[in-house]
Motif scaffolding. Structure first.
Motif, short mmCIF file in Angstrom:
data_model
loop_
_atom_site.label_atom_id
_atom_site.label_comp_id
_atom_site.label_asym_id
_atom_site.label_seq_id
_atom_site.Cartn_x
_atom_site.Cartn_y
_atom_site.Cartn_z
N LYS A 145 -10.04 4.79 -5.11
CA LYS A 145 -11.10 4.50 -4.14
C LYS A 145 -11.19 3.01 -3.83
CE LYS A 145 -14.22 7.66 -5.98
NZ LYS A 145 -15.59 8.22 -6.05
N ASN A 146 -10.92 2.15 -4.82
CA ASN A 146 -10.92 0.70 -4.55
C ASN A 146 -9.91 0.34 -3.47
OD1 ASN A 146 -12.83 0.09 -6.40
ND2 ASN A 146 -11.37 -0.48 -8.04
N ARG A 147 -8.71 0.91 -3.63
CA ARG A 147 -7.65 0.58 -2.65
C ARG A 147 -7.97 1.18 -1.29
NH1 ARG A 147 -2.21 2.30 -5.46
NH2 ARG A 147 -1.23 1.75 -3.48
N ILE A 148 -8.59 2.35 -1.29
CA ILE A 148 -8.95 2.97 0.00
C ILE A 148 -9.98 2.08 0.70
CG2 ILE A 148 -10.01 4.97 1.12
CD1 ILE A 148 -8.80 6.69 -1.19
N LEU A 149 -10.98 1.64 -0.05
CA LEU A 149 -12.02 0.79 0.54
C LEU A 149 -11.42 -0.54 1.02
CD1 LEU A 149 -15.01 0.61 1.24
CD2 LEU A 149 -15.42 -0.38 -1.03
N TYR A 150 -10.54 -1.10 0.22
CA TYR A 150 -9.87 -2.34 0.59
C TYR A 150 -9.13 -2.16 1.92
CZ TYR A 150 -6.31 -6.00 0.64
OH TYR A 150 -5.49 -7.03 1.03
N SER A 151 -8.41 -1.04 2.04
CA SER A 151 -7.64 -0.80 3.27
C SER A 151 -8.56 -0.60 4.48
CB SER A 151 -6.75 0.44 3.11
OG SER A 151 -5.78 0.20 2.14
N ILE A 152 -9.69 0.04 4.24
CA ILE A 152 -10.66 0.23 5.34
C ILE A 152 -11.19 -1.13 5.80
CG2 ILE A 152 -12.94 1.14 5.93
CD1 ILE A 152 -12.31 3.52 4.01
N LYS A 153 -11.51 -2.00 4.84
CA LYS A 153 -12.01 -3.34 5.21
C LYS A 153 -10.95 -4.12 5.99
CE LYS A 153 -15.36 -3.90 1.48
NZ LYS A 153 -15.50 -4.36 0.07
N LYS A 154 -9.71 -4.00 5.51
CA LYS A 154 -8.61 -4.68 6.20
C LYS A 154 -8.49 -4.15 7.64
CE LYS A 154 -3.84 -5.30 4.93
NZ LYS A 154 -2.83 -4.89 3.95
N LEU A 155 -8.64 -2.84 7.76
CA LEU A 155 -8.55 -2.20 9.07
C LEU A 155 -9.67 -2.67 9.99
CD1 LEU A 155 -7.24 0.24 10.77
CD2 LEU A 155 -9.05 1.64 9.79
N MET A 156 -10.87 -2.77 9.45
CA MET A 156 -12.03 -3.12 10.27
C MET A 156 -12.04 -4.62 10.61
SD MET A 156 -13.29 -0.22 10.74
CE MET A 156 -14.74 -0.67 11.70
N ASN A 157 -11.40 -5.43 9.77
CA ASN A 157 -11.45 -6.88 9.98
C ASN A 157 -10.23 -7.44 10.68
OD1 ASN A 157 -13.95 -6.99 8.75
ND2 ASN A 157 -13.05 -7.20 6.71
N SER A 158 -9.28 -6.59 11.03
CA SER A 158 -8.09 -7.16 11.68
C SER A 158 -8.13 -6.91 13.18
CB SER A 158 -6.82 -6.58 11.07
OG SER A 158 -6.78 -5.21 11.31
#
Lengths: 357, 321
Positions: free
Chosen positions: B308-321
């Motif tokens: 779940k940490n990595r999923i959340l990290y990827s979502i943040k990366k997706l939303m911030n790029s």
């Protein structure tokens, strides 16, 4: 204490020698003169087809092709012994089972030209397409045999393979599976001494290929594969046995690949002509002709009639193969039982933009 | 009935065998033992040794013989004990099951449902945690399905049994007993090739399947995010229109699978979004998968499988790029 817990042996059978002399004690009773002549004709047609396809390949009219020259007795004797309801699983050199099953010659030619239409009605003839991936046919054939037994059909399965294929894992797995479930299957090992450039001696340290069956609990026999009568009898006896709950059977037929592996190689690169020469007088067609002639069943005018008839059959197939064209749309229609959207899109794009013109 | 995935699958197999007398199950230990995960439990007693068959320990022959059965009138349900052992049968799948129909212009069909447990997370030995869906999907000619819950598992297996195709049916071991769900008692089908929108939202789309559906849902819920979550269910053929329609709505896409990242199904999905919806995107398509090397020993698996940490990290990366 050490005691022997197993021993096995393999017998070799020859009924007709190189001069056409017969061992009457073994001659199969049902093989009357009409059948012998029919077998002779099939073997000749097989060789004529092989020669023609070789010529067409050299002209660039068909693609790569595996000639059967020298191996006619193995293929004809076995396929002819089977009932039409028996399933045959052939490999890339087994053109004669197709001919004997009555698959139109042009289909064989079209297969060599490279069109899938060649195999669009094989199942109705109780055949599979010629198997190219060496050894993989065996387990499938065992599955068909399982299916025959499960569905309580009274037929058996004949699967072919070469000497090289007996080194493949699937050969062992298939024999093992067939043994465990006691399936109605006959493995015919067309031992032509060569797997492309690798001789039989480098394929296995096993003295015979037939004995590989013994470890799996199967019955086995070795036959002179250039003696069509021996191949016929061995197959017929094996069919009778497996159809009556006998053990699955392995028949190793000793023959010789007189030509190249396929049209893509030159055998002079890896084997001396001096090895080929002694096989020439053992020719399976010549041998049967000697027998037929000495028994007044065959003469020169019959030979001429047959050759003419073969030529006309082959000319007809050649004309058809020359007309045969690719059908790229059919490739798309036969991937799944349904047409996925993504595949339809690839097809539509090709059609709309004339990719195939 | 309220049931887990193992019982749902067991029930589906029972119905399939009951419905079609030409249907049989074959594989290693599928008989009296009921399979190593008990998916075939009780079926040997009910249908007997002719229909629930313990085979010799030889994967290539399990698939090779199944192909032979399928082309001659039967409908085999082979089981490979773990997907990591399917490689022994890869030739039969890639060279034969996938192409009998095409090489005979439709004359020979291979109706077959090949079940195998996939993916990790249950502390098994090596080779027991593979996710080979992209390997099978790449071949073409094989339908590749992977359910994420008991309801889909049963309906998809029944659908697979009614198809005239070779179906690779991947069962995530971690989900076998993870949770229960209401599952109808009788026959029903979940359509093949149709993704399921398991969560609706506006800001981004997660395209996933199998073991990753549940953690994706949890991350979205726990962080109060607004996202579409698409459970593909069938990996090949891909439900491209469902993917594109969600991505066109949200403008952002994360493709998530447990299988190794590189050359995985995610690459195929990302490429299709790029080809067809580039100008609908607010940010580049992101992928998240297991790391790009073979599945590790079980002691390390929690560091390899996307959590779940990595999923959340990827979502943040997706939303911030």
């Amino acid at each position: 204490m050490i005691k022997e817990v197993f021993n096995g042996s393999i017998k070799n059978m020859q009924i007709m020698d190189e001069d056409g002399n017969i061992d009457n004690s073994l001659f199969p009773k049902d093989l009357d003169s009409k059948k012998l002549i029919e077998l002779y004709k099939f073997m000749n047609l097989g060789r004529a087809v092989s020669n023609k396809l070789l010529a067409l390949q050299r002209l660039g009219k068909v693609a790569t092709f595996a000639p059967l020259n020298g191996e006619e007795a193995v293929q004809a004797g076995s396929a002819y012994a089977a009932e039409e309801s028996d399933f045959i699983v052939p490999t890339f050199r087994n053109h004669l089972p197709f001919i004997i099953r009555g698959v139109p010659l042009e289909n064989l030619f079209i297969a060599v030209k490279g069109y899938e239409e060649a195999y669009s009605s094989v199942l109705q003839k109780h055949l599979t397409p010629e198997v190219i991936a060496v050894g993989s046919q065996y387990t499938q054939a065992a599955g068909i045999a399982f299916s025959m037994k499960y569905q309580k059909y009274k037929n058996a399965v004949i699967v072919y393979g070469g000497d090289g294929s007996t080194s493949e894992g699937d050969f062992y797995e298939a024999m093992n599976f067939a043994g465990v479930f006691n399936l109605p299957i006959i493995f015919i090992i067309e031992n032509n001494e060569w797997a492309i450039s690798v001789p039989r001696s480098k394929q296995t340290a096993s003295k015979t290929l037939a004995q590989k069956a013994v470890a799996a609990g199967l019955d086995a026999i070795q036959v002179d594969g250039n003696d069509v009568i021996a191949v016929y009898k061995a197959t017929k006896d094996a069919l009778d046995s497996v159809k009556n709950s006998g053990k699955p059977f392995v028949i190793e037929a000793l023959t010789y690949r007189m030509g190249m592996h396929t049209t893509s190689d030159d055998p002079t690169k890896y084997r001396p002509e001096s090895e080929v020469d002694p096989w020439k007088p053992k020719d399976p067609i010549l041998r049967l002709r000697k027998y037929l002639a000495s028994n007044k069943l065959w003469n020169d005018s019959m030979e001429e009639d047959m050759q003419n008839q073969n030529k006309s059959l082959i000319d007809n197939a050649t004309a058809k193969v020359n007309e045969a064209k690719a059908n790229p749309k059919a490739m798309f229609d036969n991937v799944y039982s349904f047409m996925p959207e993504t595949l339809k899109e690839e097809e539509d794009e090709a059609l709309k933009n004339n990719f195939w013109q | 009935m309220i049931t887990n995935m193992v019982t749902a699958l067991n029930n589906a197999l029972d119905l399939c065998l009951e419905e079609n007398s030409k249907a049989i199950i074959l594989g290693e230990d599928v008989g009296k033992d009921g399979g190593v995960f008990r998916v075939t439990d009780g079926l040997f007693d009910k249908y007997g040794p002719n229909r629930v068959i313990d085979t010799p320990l030889a994967e290539s022959s399990i698939i090779g013989t199944s192909i032979g059965m399928a082309l001659s009138g039967m409908h085999p349900f082979p089981e490979i004990q773990f997907a990591g052992f399917s490689y022994l049968a890869f030739n039969q799948l890639a060279a034969h099951a996938a192409r009998y129909r095409s090489r005979t212009r439709g004359n020979i069909k291979i109706p077959m449902v090949l079940r195998m447990p996939v993916s990790g997370g249950v502390k098994t030995l090596e080779h027991h945690s593979e996710s080979p869906e992209a390997l099978f999907s790449h071949i073409g000619g094989l339908v590749v399905m992977e359910p994420s819950n008991p309801y889909d598992a049963k309906g998809m297996l029944i659908k697979a049994s009614h198809m005239d195709d070779p179906v690779i049916f991947l069962e995530p071991t971690k989900l076998y007993r993870l949770f229960k769900q209401e599952v109808p008692e009788g026959m029903y089908e979940v359509p093949a090739g149709k993704a399921n929108l398991v969560n609706e939202g506006d800001d981004f789309t997660i395209i996933t399947y199998g073991t990753m559906v549940r953690p994706a849902q949890e991350v979205v819920k726990e962080n109060n995010l607004s996202a579409d979550i698409l459970d593909l269910r069938t990996i090949n053929p891909l439900d491209e229109s469902a993917i594109l329609s969600s991505v066109r709505k949200t403008g952002r896409a994360l493709v998530l699978h447990e299988a190794p990242l590189s050359f995985g199904a995610g690459a195929e999905i990302a490429a299709r979004i790029g080809e067809k919806s580039l100008y609908d995107l607010k940010s580049p398509v992101m992928r998240l998968g297991g790391f790009s090397f073979p599945y590790p020993f079980s002691g390390d698996e929690d560091y390899w499988v996307p959590n779940k940490n990595r999923i959340l990290y990827s979502i943040k990366k997706l939303m911030n790029s």
